[in-house]
Design a protein around this motif. Structure first.
Motif, PDB file in Angstrom:
ATOM      1  N   SER A 197       0.670  -0.711  -0.223  1.00  0.00           N
ATOM      2  CA  SER A 197      -0.024   0.090   0.071  1.00  0.00           C
ATOM      3  C   SER A 197       0.731   1.429   0.120  1.00  0.00           C
ATOM      4  O   SER A 197      -0.331   2.377  -0.075  1.00  0.00           O
ATOM      5  N   TYR A 204      -4.619  -1.696   6.138  1.00  0.00           N
ATOM      6  CA  TYR A 204      -3.255  -1.346   4.715  1.00  0.00           C
ATOM      7  C   TYR A 204      -1.929  -2.429   5.364  1.00  0.00           C
ATOM      8  O   TYR A 204      -1.048  -2.121   3.981  1.00  0.00           O
ATOM      9  N   TRP A 219      -6.555   4.419  17.489  1.00  0.00           N
ATOM     10  CA  TRP A 219      -7.013   3.983  16.988  1.00  0.00           C
ATOM     11  C   TRP A 219      -5.484   3.108  15.834  1.00  0.00           C
ATOM     12  O   TRP A 219      -5.269   4.329  15.653  1.00  0.00           O
ATOM     13  N   TYR A 220      -5.214   2.541  15.286  1.00  0.00           N
ATOM     14  CA  TYR A 220      -3.606   1.786  15.176  1.00  0.00           C
ATOM     15  C   TYR A 220      -3.727   0.773  13.785  1.00  0.00           C
ATOM     16  O   TYR A 220      -2.927   0.198  13.813  1.00  0.00           O
ATOM     17  N   GLY A 221      -5.329   0.643  13.123  1.00  0.00           N
ATOM     18  CA  GLY A 221      -5.005  -0.052  12.463  1.00  0.00           C
ATOM     19  C   GLY A 221      -4.932  -1.441  13.087  1.00  0.00           C
ATOM     20  O   GLY A 221      -5.091  -2.128  14.227  1.00  0.00           O
ATOM     21  N   SER A 222      -4.175  -2.244  12.447  1.00  0.00           N
ATOM     22  CA  SER A 222      -3.536  -3.754  12.658  1.00  0.00           C
ATOM     23  C   SER A 222      -2.971  -3.889  13.916  1.00  0.00           C
ATOM     24  O   SER A 222      -3.510  -4.972  14.325  1.00  0.00           O
ATOM     25  N   LYS A 226     -16.395   0.106  11.654  1.00  0.00           N
ATOM     26  CA  LYS A 226     -16.460   1.368  11.082  1.00  0.00           C
ATOM     27  C   LYS A 226     -16.132   1.838   9.370  1.00  0.00           C
ATOM     28  O   LYS A 226     -15.934   2.554   9.026  1.00  0.00           O
ATOM     29  N   GLY A 227     -15.234   0.259   8.913  1.00  0.00           N
ATOM     30  CA  GLY A 227     -14.875   0.648   7.386  1.00  0.00           C
ATOM     31  C   GLY A 227     -13.469   0.558   7.329  1.00  0.00           C
ATOM     32  O   GLY A 227     -13.050   1.396   5.999  1.00  0.00           O
ATOM     33  N   ARG A 228     -13.098   1.013   8.591  1.00  0.00           N
ATOM     34  CA  ARG A 228     -11.730   1.327   8.604  1.00  0.00           C
ATOM     35  C   ARG A 228     -10.254   0.508   7.981  1.00  0.00           C
ATOM     36  O   ARG A 228     -10.344  -0.460   8.020  1.00  0.00           O
ATOM     37  N   ARG A 231     -11.333  -4.820   6.645  1.00  0.00           N
ATOM     38  CA  ARG A 231     -12.239  -3.488   7.063  1.00  0.00           C
ATOM     39  C   ARG A 231     -12.291  -3.994   8.577  1.00  0.00           C
ATOM     40  O   ARG A 231     -13.555  -4.517   8.880  1.00  0.00           O
ATOM     41  N   PRO A 285      -9.606   7.774   7.474  1.00  0.00           N
ATOM     42  CA  PRO A 285     -10.851   8.126   5.906  1.00  0.00           C
ATOM     43  C   PRO A 285     -11.205   6.248   5.500  1.00  0.00           C
ATOM     44  O   PRO A 285     -10.268   5.300   6.193  1.00  0.00           O
ATOM     45  N   VAL A 286     -12.112   5.952   5.161  1.00  0.00           N
ATOM     46  CA  VAL A 286     -13.053   5.337   4.907  1.00  0.00           C
ATOM     47  C   VAL A 286     -13.279   5.075   2.903  1.00  0.00           C
ATOM     48  O   VAL A 286     -13.839   6.446   2.866  1.00  0.00           O
ATOM     49  N   GLU A 328     -10.646   3.010  20.945  1.00  0.00           N
ATOM     50  CA  GLU A 328     -11.024   3.650  19.761  1.00  0.00           C
ATOM     51  C   GLU A 328     -10.420   5.026  19.513  1.00  0.00           C
ATOM     52  O   GLU A 328     -10.452   5.863  18.314  1.00  0.00           O
ATOM     53  N   LYS A 329      -9.474   5.724  20.828  1.00  0.00           N
ATOM     54  CA  LYS A 329      -9.667   6.922  21.345  1.00  0.00           C
ATOM     55  C   LYS A 329      -8.030   6.702  19.902  1.00  0.00           C
ATOM     56  O   LYS A 329      -7.623   7.799  19.349  1.00  0.00           O
ATOM     57  N   TRP A 342      -4.212  -2.061  -6.047  1.00  0.00           N
ATOM     58  CA  TRP A 342      -5.186  -2.819  -4.961  1.00  0.00           C
ATOM     59  C   TRP A 342      -6.064  -2.952  -4.416  1.00  0.00           C
ATOM     60  O   TRP A 342      -6.762  -4.243  -3.520  1.00  0.00           O
ATOM     61  N   ASN A 343      -6.653  -2.329  -5.487  1.00  0.00           N
ATOM     62  CA  ASN A 343      -8.526  -3.416  -5.355  1.00  0.00           C
ATOM     63  C   ASN A 343      -7.919  -4.357  -6.145  1.00  0.00           C
ATOM     64  O   ASN A 343      -9.149  -4.456  -5.858  1.00  0.00           O
ATOM     65  N   HIS A 398      -0.654   6.734  12.320  1.00  0.00           N
ATOM     66  CA  HIS A 398      -1.692   5.912  13.641  1.00  0.00           C
ATOM     67  C   HIS A 398      -3.330   5.755  12.203  1.00  0.00           C
ATOM     68  O   HIS A 398      -4.186   5.734  12.407  1.00  0.00           O
ATOM     69  N   ASN A 399      -2.406   5.317  11.119  1.00  0.00           N
ATOM     70  CA  ASN A 399      -2.954   5.578   9.866  1.00  0.00           C
ATOM     71  C   ASN A 399      -4.839   6.498   9.393  1.00  0.00           C
ATOM     72  O   ASN A 399      -5.015   6.748   8.913  1.00  0.00           O
TER      73      ASN A 399
END
Lengths: 696, 696
Positions: free
Chosen positions: A503, A600, A683-686, A595-597, A592, B246-247, A680-681, A582-583, B274-275
């Motif tokens: 990505s 990557y 958010w670090y992805g994976s 929340k759709g995040r 995702r 982003p979403v 939530e506060k 990517w797609n 942090h994404n």
């Protein structure tokens, strides 16, 4: 009227003893969110002396917890070994007979480093603080006085607390240990006297634990309490050890040196941080040489002056003096291994409590930390309800072999190191220094920790070898590989390789996206998907498999946890990164959250990077880009299994996990994961996937 | 009766304003042991938004202070730029038209990284704490209300305190600034109102300072107080900026993207830590487009929804939404430079106080820190009495050029970025996107900060160029080199190269042994000393010169300081490391301190390492191993001078230093250096040399 109030409490895991092994256990438990406590009866940390060597594998483990950079920054990097021995004319003293790299080339991205034990423990405590939100603290001085296991509770009962430990919260002044000099009775920063003293004055607490980890050192109270003994060589070598800043004309003082003199014995030089050096001198070959009737010599005769006097004799024609002597002591340690490493599958021993040996290979702290690095994730799995307690059997089977290897290695090296060399002009038979060099060099491979090879078991899918002398030998190559990944021995830690992130093109080490966060990982080497239709087809099929509700990922993932938080999947393809869009990757590899995040960081290319070259990962692992492979890697980084890219491979992985993982009642697809406010506060992805299961 | 107590105090340097420029000044002063204070009238740090880009040169500077590792660990590494523009059929929206590396390959060992300003300031504060033994603290909220320079005191008087600054120590609630959204009047986390308000309620202090550094931002109170104005373009671009997670289905969201749509304007995507991502959208091309009569638009109309709505139009056929919006604002900033950067050689302006421009090249924080990185070591030299105040003239001459370059670059890029692209189907004349790509790519070299080229001066020994438009152009190659080091432009920062430490074989970057510790360095490239007798002879001769009492090192070293603590000498030879014996090097390169402790880090070999290959330093620098060279490097890492290995070369270096260094009264050879208790306790070898002068 009660004059002595007794508290009672419950904890999932109690760690008794906060040396390196205890610290590593606590680090794992904090990282995986296990409810744990750690106690130590000493009131203060190490601040001088003791263990100092960090081997390659240890640095890899530190990296996987996120603090290897501190080690690399603060330690001295020890890169070269110089051998010195008497020259042709022994009366002229020693000369250099060879140089070798201190860390065998190609074994690891990290090389041996040296720093004192107190710093190492400090890094681990900082790591706990972070991962436990400051809730895990080292409780000291706290002394265990009684330990009872309720054997009526079966191993499968993970709700009960079958171990009862009584502890005393001491006052600081009750728990001061001597750290310097010959007054120390065994040279170690030992547990002060009064072990298990039921009359210890302090606040009493009764702790009910599911599991106990006993990491309380060579004189382990836990071990004695369990009635487990140490067996091994009775020969106790005595070592003088001195830390300080040298004033010398010896040219190799900043290298690790193994120096044999003709008649005055041997010395090892360890160049340390802050321009210090450490000198190891073996002062007595056998206890028989001592005039003490107990077989132990009078250590009070060993002084810094004596050590330096010996050092000058050995180093002739060079001289050495010390300013700023930081520490000295004398060790007298036999080479012994505990007969058992656990009791009832509830109390586990690790570190010096299970193996003692001489210090000069720089192994003690490393093997001790490796013990609990092996143990703690297994306990975490059980406490969290994702795996069967049967996996705990692998702790002793895996680590006792290593302990025995260590003792064998140490005995061999000690003998060669301490022996008088065979040199012209000396008549008595001596040590063959060429053999010494060879053993030393080969031993470095073992010492690096990267060649540790776990036997077949419920957690390592290969044929099981009987524990023979041959198998146990540290220098025996006895590896098992799969033709699909010819350079990846099953049962060894999977080495790292550089790949680029699909990505964002960042070059990363695979090990740095396979952190010690408690997750299993399936590394899906997808092959050259752009030029090979069948590989592409399998990618689509495997993506569909992972999207379906019944697969080896979702089956073992609790409803409260995020996808891939128990078993993670990373895709590494061998096509050009920019040729792939990517797609076009199946959405299973671009997941995702609710929340759709998007995550990557699940897709990687074995491709060149802009600034750091090409990692050639497939080549390094011995994986054919036309075939690919599925590699199953344990939470501690050991390769458990290699399978082909087909339905059989998937089936075989399903069967593997089915042997010890516990199916979760509700599949993730039916539930939105529980997200914590803190998560939530920040958010670090994976990254957050990894923690979520352990923060329920 | 007095109701308002007025304190009075003295300080060598007062820093007013604690943004990145003020922080960098404080870092330098702490590192060099200067008695400094730093005040800021805001009560809190940045915690969201603001500057985020760290360029290569900035990371090099961080590395030289010892905290680049934190930046590398915590930031997002931005490695690839993707260009997107309307395709052949503009109705189908944008498509990718190219990719380039974000950091030009080969310019630096560090690549651009992104993290928010608050973290960057935090690393610098941690660095002060360490180097100042916790004595330097950020004092806030403290507001300057009056600044007077006593012009009767000559520049040469370094004992007096000619600048008087009156400050008010405020209560926290008096100093809260808005950080989020369109209520912020200028989009910056600005100084709250009441600048220079003499009625501010608080404890008053009158501070007498030798020097003042004004780093109080675009609306600098210090600058206005000095009557210095900003000049430049009157066109104010307006930027909407949004940080969030982003979403989206846009595939390059983790790359830096410059996106031109056919009709809806342009957007820049910055992938962050942090994404998060940051979106920059230019909302108005000129203030004339606004309906406000003041030439400033109504920023309250700018909302996150508006920014996202625009983003979706530009990104078509892709869509984007944001969860967790962390920050948004709108900037309206002209491209302007201050007419003067100092007053009376006593008060200096730096950072946004001297230059304002658009944010999208990620330059602001970097150029600001580079300003005070250039300034503070010069002030330290003067305060410590080792150099003449005349060197301060080079601050404006060096940094004003850079500021003007920045403005030129920014104007050019802004115009190309904001213009409507020339694409088929659109009739009006548009921006040539191929030219945009070219400017962007070339601009990246400038943006990296590594090609900054200081003109000839008392501190840079090369011919002085007039400050012409041509010279000022950021993309003009106008370098001066010496034939002895053909790849080392004089006036630019000397790039690093890997060498191996002679004493222990460790591979190190030369830059990592030339830290920002306040010392000048003479890098003595000794050549292939083993095979070239004349090179060996020069080494012996140079060693004798350095041992003698009257040489350019000892002449400028105070009696209270250690050898090499003002001017350091490092030897880099081009022979095989193992062919050279330590004790054969002249003792000047193996110096001992008063206790006999040796410095083992002065001699390096351009040779292969055991684990990290060969640095080929001579080749990289364009130095012939048969000739060698002497490179004089400033405390900030800029190459001042290149000389041959002969008496003329030594003489020329003597003459260079004689122009601005102050001969010290008593030479070191007659005195034992003063050693501090703390230094004794933590002896770091050459590390301590660096600090000793600054800790007298």
């Amino acid at each position: 009227m009660p004059t002595h109030i007794v508290k009672e409490s419950k904890v999932d895991v109690l760690i008794i003893g906060a040396g390196p092994a205890g610290h590593m256990a606590a680090t794992w438990f904090a990282r995986t969110g296990v409810n744990a406590r750690i106690i130590d009866k000493r009131s203060a940390s190490q601040f001088v002396g003791q263990a100092d060597g960090l081997q390659s594998r240890t640095l890899e483990i530190f990296q996987s917890f996120g603090f290897a950079d501190r080690a690399i920054k603060e330690s001295n990097h020890m890169l070269e070994i110089c051998f010195w021995q008497p020259g042709e004319d022994a009366s002229k003293g020693i000369e250099r007979s060879g140089r070798i790299p201190d860390s065998t080339i190609g074994l690891s991205r990290f090389q041996q480093a040296v720093i004192h034990q107190g710093r190492v423990e400090g890094w681990m405590r900082d790591s706990w603080r972070k991962w436990s939100d400051n809730s895990l603290v080292l409780e000291r001085p706290v002394q265990a006085t009684e330990l009872v296991i309720d054997t009526s509770i079966p191993a499968s009962d993970i709700e009960s607390y079958p171990v009862t430990v009584t502890v005393e919260h001491l006052k600081d002044e009750q728990a001061v240990a001597e750290q310097f000099g010959s007054k120390v009775s065994n040279g170690l920063f030992r547990q002060f006297g009064g072990d298990g003293d039921k009359n210890a004055k302090g606040e009493t607490e009764i702790i009910h634990a599911k599991y106990v980890v006993g990491t309380d050192g060579a004189h382990s109270w836990v071990r004695r309490n369990l009635g487990i003994s140490m067996v091994g060589e009775s020969t106790d070598y005595i070592w003088g050890v001195l830390d300080g800043i040298p004033v010398t004309d010896f040219p190799d003082i900043r290298c690790r040196c193994a120096i044999h003199s003709a008649e005055h014995g041997s010395i090892m030089v360890i160049p340390r941080e802050h321009n210090m050096i450490r000198l190891y001198i073996q002062l007595q070959k056998t206890p028989q040489a001592s005039d003490s009737s107990s077989g132990r010599i009078d250590r009070s005769k060993i002084t810094p002056e004596l050590i330096l006097e010996n050092a000058n004799k050995i180093l002739f024609p060079y001289t050495i003096d010390m300013v700023d002597i930081k520490w000295f002591t004398a060790y007298q340690i036999g080479q012994r291994v505990a007969t058992e490493f656990q009791k009832n599958g509830r109390v586990f021993l690790a570190g010096d409590a299970t193996h003692t040996h001489s210090p000069k290979a720089g192994q003690g702290m490393n093997i001790s930390m490796a013990d609990t690095y092996n143990l703690a994730w297994k306990i975490a799995h059980i406490v969290k309800g994702v795996a069967d307690p049967a996996i705990l059997d692998t702790y002793e089977s895996e680590r006792k072999t290593i302990a025995q290897n260590l003792i064998d290695f140490d005995a061999k090296l000690s003998k060669l190191f301490s022996g008088r060399p065979a040199v012209p002009g000396i008549e008595t038979p001596g040590v063959d220094l060429a053999e010494f060099h060879k053993v030393f060099e080969k031993g470095n491979e073992f010492a690096s920790g990267t060649t540790v090879d776990y036997d077949g078991s419920i957690l390592i899918d290969k044929a099981t070898n009987e524990l023979t002398e041959t198998k146990r030998r540290y220098d025996e190559d006895n590896i098992t590989t799969n033709p699909l990944a010819t350079n990846c021995p099953i049962g060894r830690r999977l080495d790292t390789a550089q790949v680029v992130v699909q990505s964002d093109s960042k070059p990363v080490e695979l090990a740095d996206v396979c952190l010690s966060d408690g997750r299993w990982r399936v590394l899906y080497f997808a092959g050259d998907i752009k030029s090979n239709a069948s590989l592409k087809n399998f990618m689509v099929k495997f993506g569909e498999y992972l999207e379906a509700s019944d697969n080896f990922v979702k089956k073992y993932t609790p409803a409260t946890a995020s996808l891939y938080s128990v078993i993670d999947i990373l895709l590494v393809h061998a096509s050009s990164r920019t040729a792939c869009e990517w797609n076009d990757f199946p959405s299973a590899f671009r997941p995702r959250d609710h929340k759709g995040r998007m995550d990557y960081l699940k897709i990687y290319a074995d491709d060149t990077s802009y600034h750091q070259g090409h990692g050639h990962a497939y080549k390094k692992y011995g994986i054919d880009t036309s075939f690919g492979a599925l590699l199953v890697v344990r939470p501690d980084g050991y390769l458990a299994k290699v399978e082909p890219l087909n339905q059989d491979g998937i089936n075989s992985i399903e069967e593997f996990f089915a042997k010890f993982m516990i199916p979760q009642k509700v599949s993730l697809s039916n539930h939105e994961p529980i997200i914590l406010e803190r998560e939530e506060k920040e958010w670090y992805g994976s990254e957050s996937y990894a923690r979520r299961i352990f923060l329920e």
